[in-house]
Design a protein around this motif. Structure first.
Motif, PDB file in Angstrom:
ATOM      1  N   CYS A  57      28.709  27.669  53.556  1.00  0.00           N
ATOM      2  CA  CYS A  57      28.120  26.823  52.514  1.00  0.00           C
ATOM      3  C   CYS A  57      28.604  25.383  52.647  1.00  0.00           C
ATOM      4  O   CYS A  57      27.848  24.438  52.418  1.00  0.00           O
ATOM      5  N   LYS A  58      29.873  25.218  53.003  1.00  0.00           N
ATOM      6  CA  LYS A  58      30.397  23.858  53.171  1.00  0.00           C
ATOM      7  C   LYS A  58      29.622  23.107  54.246  1.00  0.00           C
ATOM      8  O   LYS A  58      29.174  21.980  54.037  1.00  0.00           O
ATOM      9  N   VAL A  59      29.456  23.743  55.396  1.00  0.00           N
ATOM     10  CA  VAL A  59      28.817  23.033  56.507  1.00  0.00           C
ATOM     11  C   VAL A  59      27.321  22.815  56.224  1.00  0.00           C
ATOM     12  O   VAL A  59      26.771  21.761  56.570  1.00  0.00           O
ATOM     13  N   GLY A  60      26.680  23.757  55.555  1.00  0.00           N
ATOM     14  CA  GLY A  60      25.280  23.587  55.187  1.00  0.00           C
ATOM     15  C   GLY A  60      25.106  22.481  54.155  1.00  0.00           C
ATOM     16  O   GLY A  60      24.187  21.659  54.244  1.00  0.00           O
ATOM     17  N   THR A  61      26.008  22.444  53.186  1.00  0.00           N
ATOM     18  CA  THR A  61      25.962  21.414  52.141  1.00  0.00           C
ATOM     19  C   THR A  61      26.185  20.030  52.743  1.00  0.00           C
ATOM     20  O   THR A  61      25.505  19.066  52.384  1.00  0.00           O
TER      21      THR A  61
END
Lengths: 210, 85
Positions: A57-61
């Motif tokens: 989720c961090k990298v997608g966000t």
């Protein structure tokens, strides 16, 4: 080579050592141990929830933030004409392993709720939709590897199936033991289908060369 | 009690990933939910796990949490009274 009713508006490539946005090198990995936090601070993001997310989720966000950084849009209203379609190969395995660690030992059995909530790959589409108030389709696919032709096909189908769709965030968002591998694009609808660019090949080039 | 409050603040920052926050930033009397630290329902579950894992306190009724998690000070008082480790 096909005719398209959409264009690539912007893209972001995040790998283990660099971040490229629209063909410009935004940053390279330094000495710090937390690459994703470094990117967060580098782009001046203000979103405390980021630190509660799993790596996927961090990298997608982060990628969504970068892809949309120069786009003018209503950030306060839910946009039904926007959608998110993502894909990867590792699904949510990185978080699944972390969750397993919290339940592995019967003598030290404390299932973590905050890790558990990320044990599905499609949570990242939800996080991006919440952050940017995207109200249209939200889908996640798991494939063996990145394939520009498949991505092109998914984007074309999304625009064809939904005449209301105007902006689509679509891309490869992967995180596993070997780190991150992201190519996220913002696609916008265009009226004419006259162009004959080979978008599939272009996507493959972006993925392989940057 | 003061020592327990400080210990609890550090544990909360760690377990809830409150980036950039130090124990000094947390008012021991401020509400943990809603205003104050602005924690959510998943954070509440994580605090229940923290109570069990670090202090051996099992909350039989989730509604108890509403009272216990009013503030760090209330939480510390409850832990002092009920801890088994």
């Amino acid at each position: 080579m096909g005719k398209h009713n959409f264009d690539i508006e912007s893209y972001c490539r995040i790998t283990n050592d660099k971040v490229v946005v629209n063909n410009e090198l935004l940053m390279q990995k330094g000495e710090s141990g937390d690459w994703l936090a470094d990117i967060y601070h580098h782009i001046g993001m203000q979103y405390p929830k980021f630190f509660k997310m799993d790596h996927l989720c961090k990298v997608g966000t982060l990628a969504a933030e970068l892809v949309l950084k120069d786009k003018t849009f209503d950030r306060e209203t839910v946009k039904a004409d926007w959608a998110v379609i993502l894909m990867n190969s590792a699904s949510s395995l990185d978080d699944d392993r972390q969750y397993q660690e919290t339940i592995r030992d019967r003598e030290n059995y404390y299932p973590s709720p905050s890790i558990f909530v990320y044990t599905l790959a499609n949570i990242v589409t939800g996080e991006i939709a919440i952050r940017h108030k995207i109200g249209g389709e939200s889908s996640f696919y798991v494939f063996e590897h990145f394939d520009g032709a498949r991505m092109d096909e998914l984007v074309a189908r999304a625009f064809d199936d939904n005449p209301e769709l105007n902006t689509l965030l679509c891309g490869w968002v992967d995180y596993d033991t070997d780190g991150c591998d992201v190519l996220l694009c913002s696609f916008i609808r265009k009226e004419s289908k006259e162009s004959s660019e080979n978008i599939a090949e272009y996507l493959n080039q972006l993925y392989k060369n940057q | 009690m003061k020592e327990l409050i400080e210990e609890l603040k550090t544990e909360i920052i760690d377990v809830l990933n409150l980036e950039g926050m130090t124990p000094a930033d947390i008012d021991e009397n401020a509400p943990l939910f809603g205003e104050g630290l602005g924690l959510d329902s998943i954070d509440a579950l994580e605090l229940i796990v923290l109570m069990e894992k670090n202090y051996g306190i099992k909350l039989a009724n989730a509604n108890e949490g509403k009272e216990i998690f009013k503030s760090v000070k209330v939480m510390a008082e409850y832990i002092k009274e009920h801890r088994t480790k």
